[in-house]
Design a protein around this motif. Structure first.
Motif, PDB file in Angstrom:
ATOM      1  N   THR A 148     -30.607  25.075  35.881  1.00 58.64           N
ATOM      2  CA  THR A 148     -30.178  24.481  37.145  1.00 58.64           C
ATOM      3  C   THR A 148     -30.419  25.476  38.284  1.00 58.64           C
ATOM      4  O   THR A 148     -30.762  26.633  38.040  1.00 58.64           O
ATOM      5  CB  THR A 148     -28.693  24.090  37.063  1.00 58.64           C
ATOM      6  N   SER A 195     -27.456  24.271  44.395  1.00 53.43           N
ATOM      7  CA  SER A 195     -26.750  23.511  43.365  1.00 53.43           C
ATOM      8  C   SER A 195     -25.650  22.690  44.017  1.00 53.43           C
ATOM      9  O   SER A 195     -24.783  23.219  44.707  1.00 53.43           O
ATOM     10  CB  SER A 195     -26.151  24.466  42.326  1.00 53.43           C
ATOM     11  N   LEU A 233     -27.050  16.528  39.581  1.00 56.14           N
ATOM     12  CA  LEU A 233     -27.812  17.400  38.677  1.00 56.14           C
ATOM     13  C   LEU A 233     -29.271  17.553  39.095  1.00 56.14           C
ATOM     14  O   LEU A 233     -29.993  16.568  39.243  1.00 56.14           O
ATOM     15  CB  LEU A 233     -27.762  16.845  37.256  1.00 56.14           C
ATOM     16  N   CYS A 285     -32.294  19.818  37.294  1.00 53.69           N
ATOM     17  CA  CYS A 285     -32.451  20.588  36.054  1.00 53.69           C
ATOM     18  C   CYS A 285     -33.915  20.680  35.651  1.00 53.69           C
ATOM     19  O   CYS A 285     -34.623  19.665  35.553  1.00 53.69           O
ATOM     20  CB  CYS A 285     -31.646  19.906  34.936  1.00 53.69           C
ATOM     21  N   VAL A 339     -28.721  26.952  27.998  1.00 47.32           N
ATOM     22  CA  VAL A 339     -28.508  26.747  29.429  1.00 47.32           C
ATOM     23  C   VAL A 339     -28.237  28.079  30.108  1.00 47.32           C
ATOM     24  O   VAL A 339     -27.715  29.011  29.501  1.00 47.32           O
ATOM     25  CB  VAL A 339     -27.330  25.778  29.693  1.00 47.32           C
ATOM     26  N   MET A 379     -24.949  27.639  35.039  1.00 42.98           N
ATOM     27  CA  MET A 379     -24.791  26.189  35.031  1.00 42.98           C
ATOM     28  C   MET A 379     -23.311  25.840  35.009  1.00 42.98           C
ATOM     29  O   MET A 379     -22.575  26.280  34.131  1.00 42.98           O
ATOM     30  CB  MET A 379     -25.488  25.543  33.829  1.00 42.98           C
ATOM     31  N   HIS A 429     -21.795  20.117  34.734  1.00 44.86           N
ATOM     32  CA  HIS A 429     -23.023  19.620  34.116  1.00 44.86           C
ATOM     33  C   HIS A 429     -23.077  19.899  32.618  1.00 44.86           C
ATOM     34  O   HIS A 429     -23.632  19.102  31.859  1.00 44.86           O
ATOM     35  CB  HIS A 429     -24.243  20.249  34.787  1.00 44.86           C
ATOM     36  N   VAL A 430     -22.526  21.020  32.178  1.00 46.90           N
ATOM     37  CA  VAL A 430     -22.620  21.379  30.764  1.00 46.90           C
ATOM     38  C   VAL A 430     -21.934  20.345  29.880  1.00 46.90           C
ATOM     39  O   VAL A 430     -22.479  19.935  28.839  1.00 46.90           O
ATOM     40  CB  VAL A 430     -22.005  22.776  30.515  1.00 46.90           C
TER      41      VAL A 430
END
Length: 379
Positions: free
Chosen positions: A38, A53, A57, A59, A118, A122, A126-127
């Motif tokens: 990200t 950010s 999202l 990515c 990741v 991040m 989002h995770v």
């Protein structure tokens, strides 16, 4: 290939293509299916993208099998990719609009369940939904990204040279602003302007630690009026295009220092020199830290050196490798980091000397060439 950044404020496209290829290779070696990145320094490293950010999202998906990478991005933020190498690399762009599940979109690009890594930055925002979409929790990409970003290529080293020369020019002008009767904040304001004038895109940080404030390694600035006789720590830096940072500390004396201060500062100079001289491929990061620390310890100053000797630098001001006790990583050609021992006498004064160095085949190259001694300015 030219080491210079292009007019777009990034490196030539081929640089990013090679980085993506290497990222996929290292991801596969780690037994993973993909790398998910990200916005932040890692995305800038891999694509030259300055995207921010937000809650939606964005990515980069780098498959480990060598197939083409993709970028999942909100349609309303497509313009943020305009300054990156995305189009020139021919990457697939999967844009989405509100109401579409972007996590499912990422999942559709990979096998299920998917073993992914990741970036540390991040957000959990989002995770957690990515975990559901991928059918398995991701792991941190620290190992993959560390190996990528620690070893600077010639394009990056040239950017660090330009950054070092730019901040040296600011230190060379310090006598214009640093004098008794001015506040730390006033001096810092002038330094901020000069940092941009000398080639940076902005001032990332400015420390003006006068008198007792110099004994606090992380002091920034205050309204304290600088006095004749003060020892003043000036630690400054910022990015130059395409985003690589300078970081250099020099210490100044407003008037001739006392014999005791001059003697202790001379020991600090020797400690910094010893650490620089210790740098070469194959030695450990902790051995460089020990080289500085041993000189100070021999002079009875071990207790007033209260931080690590250095930190890696590049797109981030602080990144790996860290030059600290316990870090047994072996230095390798292309690693860039600070060498910055300091001595701090609480409530009285402090001093620090900092250069950025890059490991070469047989030692290191310093990005900073200003004199290391205690610079005396009119008190």
């Amino acid at each position: 290939m030219s080491a210079q950044s292009s007019s777009t404020g990034r490196f030539p496209t081929a640089v990013y293509g090679e980085r993506l290829r290497r990222a996929a290779e290292l991801t596969a070696a780690a037994g993973l299916d993909a790398l998910l990145i990200t916005p932040g320094p890692d995305l800038r490293y891999l694509l030259g993208s300055r995207a921010d950010s937000f809650e939606r999202l964005t990515c980069l998906v780098v498959p480990a099998d060598g197939s083409a990478a993709s970028v999942v991005v909100p349609r309303l933020e497509l313009a943020a990719l305009g300054d990156s190498a995305t189009a020139e690399l021919g990457l697939s762009v999967r844009d989405w609009v509100d109401g579409v599940d972007p996590y499912a979109l990422v999942g559709s690009l990979l096998p299920t369940p998917s073993r992914t890594a990741v970036a540390e930055a991040m957000p959990a925002l989002h995770v957690i939904p990515l975990t559901a979409a991928l059918g398995a929790p991701p792991v941190l990409a620290t190992g993959v990204l560390r190996e990528l970003r620690m070893l600077k290529d010639e394009a990056e080293i040239e950017a660090l040279r330009r950054a070092g020369a730019a901040i040296d020019r600011v230190h060379a002008r310090m006598g214009q602003w640093l004098r008794a009767g001015r506040t730390e904040a006033e001096v810092a304001a002038d330094i901020a302007v000069a940092i941009v004038e000398e080639g940076h895109t902005g001032a990332e940080f400015i420390i003006v630690g006068s008198g007792p404030h110099g004994a606090d390694p992380h002091h920034e600035v205050s309204d304290r009026v600088i006095e004749s006789g003060d020892i003043v720590v000036i630690d400054i830096g910022g990015p130059v295009e395409p985003g690589y940072n300078s970081d250099s500390t020099r210490t100044y004396s407003l008037g001739e220092p006392s014999p005791e201060i001059a003697e202790q500062f001379a020991v600090l100079e020797r400690a910094q020199r010893a650490a620089v001289d210790a740098v070469r491929p194959g030695v450990t990061a902790e051995s460089v830290d020990a080289a500085a620390r041993d000189v100070l310890a021999a002079a009875g100053l071990a207790e007033v050196f209260v931080h690590r000797t250095g930190h890696g630098i590049g797109l981030s001001v602080h990144e790996e490798p860290y030059i600290v006790a316990g870090n047994r990583i072996e230095l390798a050609e292309g690693m860039a980091f600070s060498i910055e021992p300091g001595i701090y006498f609480r409530g009285r004064w402090g001093a620090r000397i900092e250069d950025i160095v890059v490991v070469t085949a047989d030692g290191c190259e310093s990005m900073n060439l200003r004199p290391h001694g205690l610079t005396v300015l009119g008190g």
